[in-house]
Design an enzyme around this catalytic site. Structure first.
Site, short mmCIF file in Angstrom:
data_model
loop_
_atom_site.label_atom_id
_atom_site.label_comp_id
_atom_site.label_asym_id
_atom_site.label_seq_id
_atom_site.Cartn_x
_atom_site.Cartn_y
_atom_site.Cartn_z
N ASP A 103 31.28 39.44 45.72
CA ASP A 103 31.51 39.39 47.14
C ASP A 103 30.36 38.42 47.67
O ASP A 103 29.45 37.90 46.91
CB ASP A 103 31.20 40.74 47.72
CG ASP A 103 29.70 41.32 47.30
OD1 ASP A 103 29.30 41.15 46.15
OD2 ASP A 103 28.99 41.72 48.00
N GLU A 169 27.72 43.86 46.55
CA GLU A 169 26.04 43.38 46.41
C GLU A 169 25.53 43.20 47.67
O GLU A 169 24.63 43.56 48.08
CB GLU A 169 25.85 42.61 45.26
CG GLU A 169 24.20 42.63 44.82
CD GLU A 169 23.70 41.44 45.67
OE1 GLU A 169 22.23 41.57 45.84
OE2 GLU A 169 24.19 40.60 46.50
#
Length: 464
Positions: A103, A169
């Site tokens: 991500d 994250e």
């Protein structure tokens, strides 16, 4: 039997030969806008996870490759999709867990990008794009290193490998702890390589041995029951912005250092680092002074910092002559290694409550705390990593602290207390992670891939 020397040489050749394909695959991943924040299209995060899973599957070395999610504790939600792969160790070899995340941060103002953020662009030896470095390059460093190992020694090696490519994250790793608990057997390892940090510079590798913790929260300041005319009541009535500015100013002393009782500092030596280097790497213009006291790196690595990262208030375009009844700010604190983040947050909240001016009402919400990290640098895996980094980069590695936070490492330590954790990365000081024009230094990527492939070869040979 292949000699150790010829194995290492074969690794070098295979890693170099695989860089074009790795960069092409990295470009494909960068084109996927996998922003895990709820305000963005979440189908893109799943698309990114599926793309990563396909690349992991194509290495041909794993017993299983899955895209999985976990529940977010305390909610009825599930986290973002992560990729989990497992190859069981054989003949007494260790198992290594390779971590990265797929991500990315939001792009911010696209007008500040020189090229479109999700269109990978190469110029001046760097690959530009959101996630080109943080952390899709970490994902591809793992995959490219495995490819090089397979090319050099074949797919029938004995090293155990797990891969965990997280999908949230940048949005707080909200399901991380639950994911570890749900998949503990698949993730249990002797060595954990976290490819989400940086290097000393674009030619010198680094092993991250300390990270600051973080405490992030929203503070709402109220002084009025409703908005009022600033001409009619200004000078007698405190508005929320006035109270917020006055209160926030107490967080720092006259040098710009944090002035909150109860926040600690770590006493540790730091390498030489000049103000000139700081100005170059941080973009600090002439005439604007650095803040804080002590050595520059001690301010970044070993002392707390507090930053106001967001504010809800009337925009400049919509400004009117009005006393605002309420203002909300997001406060992001970095906590010195060794102090519990929750203790630090409580010290900051107590400081603010004790100093609220004119009886302003304070409310604290969206509290997110993550502890810092101090590595045990005496383990055999650290020695192997230093040797691999020196060979891969052609320069001895530097042990560094990092001012940023990777809170989930505390979860890894708690869940797998016997594992040796190595924090590495592909970033250099000019990467501009989280900022417009994020980029990857391509030569650094080449060196990182080679270093990790050499580390995998060392681990595979251990105990032979």
């Amino acid at each position: 039997m292949t000699s150790e020397l010829s194995r290492r040489e074969a690794i070098r050749e295979a890693a170099a030969a695989g860089i074009p394909a790795a960069l092409a695959d990295l470009g494909t991943l960068v084109r996927i806008p996998s922003i895990a924040w709820p305000a963005f299209d979440q189908t893109q995060v799943r698309r990114s996870a599926d793309a990563v899973a396909a690349l992991v599957e194509q290495t041909g070395v794993f017993d299983s490759v899955e895209v999985k999610t976990a529940a977010i504790p305390g909610t009825d939600e599930v986290g973002q999709p992560a990729v989990l792969a497992r190859r069981v160790a054989r003949n007494g070899r260790p198992t290594v867990l390779l971590y990265a995340h797929h991500d990315v941060q939001p792009t911010g103002d696209d007008a500040l990008w020189d090229t479109p953020p999700f269109e990978p662009t190469v110029r001046d030896g760097r690959l530009y794009g959101r996630g080109a470095a943080d952390d899709k390059a970490g994902v591809m460093a793992h995959i490219a290193a495995i490819r090089a190992l397979v090319e050099a020694v074949g797919a029938d090696f004995d090293l155990g490998i797990s891969m965990f490519i997280e999908g949230e994250e940048e949005h707080g790793s909200r399901s991380f702890g639950q994911f570890l608990a749900d998949n503990a057997d698949a993730l249990r390892s002797d060595v954990i390589v976290v490819a989400d940090s940086g290097n000393w510079d674009d030619v010198t590798p680094a092993l991250t041995v300390s990270l600051r913790g973080n405490a992030r929260f929203t503070m709402t300041v109220r002084t009025l029951e409703h908005a009022s005319h600033s001409g009619m009541f200004g000078g007698a009535v405190p508005d929320a912005m006035m109270a917020a500015v006055t209160l926030l100013a107490t967080l720092w002393d006259e040098h710009g250092a944090v002035a909150v009782p109860g926040l600690t500092e770590r006493d540790a030596e730091t390498p030489q680092y000049t103000e000139e280097t700081l100005r170059s790497e941080a973009g600090l213009p002439d005439g604007v002074s650095a803040i804080g006291t002590g050595t520059i790196l001690s301010r970044i690595w070993n002392k707390p910092s507090i930053t106001i990262t967001g504010i809800d208030h009337t925009s400049v375009a919509a400004a009117s002559n009005t006393l605002a009844p309420e203002v909300s700010v997001v406060i992001s604190a970095r906590i010195a290694p060794g102090q519990r983040a929750r203790d630090a947050y409580e010290a900051i909240e107590a400081h603010l409550r004790a100093r609220a001016p004119w009886g302003a009402q304070l409310e604290f919400s969206d509290i997110d705390c993550g502890d810092g990290f101090l590595v045990d640098s005496g383990g055999w895996a650290v020695a192997d990593a230093r040797e691999a980094l020196a060979e891969g980069y052609g320069a001895d590695s530097v042990d560094v602290g990092v001012g940023g936070s990777i809170p989930f490492i505390a979860d890894l330590v708690r869940e797998f207390p016997g594992a040796q954790i190595l924090v590495t990365g592909v970033e250099d000081p000019h990467t501009r992670a989280h900022s417009p024009n994020e980029s990857l230094h391509i030569d650094t990527f080449r060196h990182a891939v080679l270093a990790e492939a050499l580390l995998l070869e060392s681990l595979d040979a251990r105990g032979a």
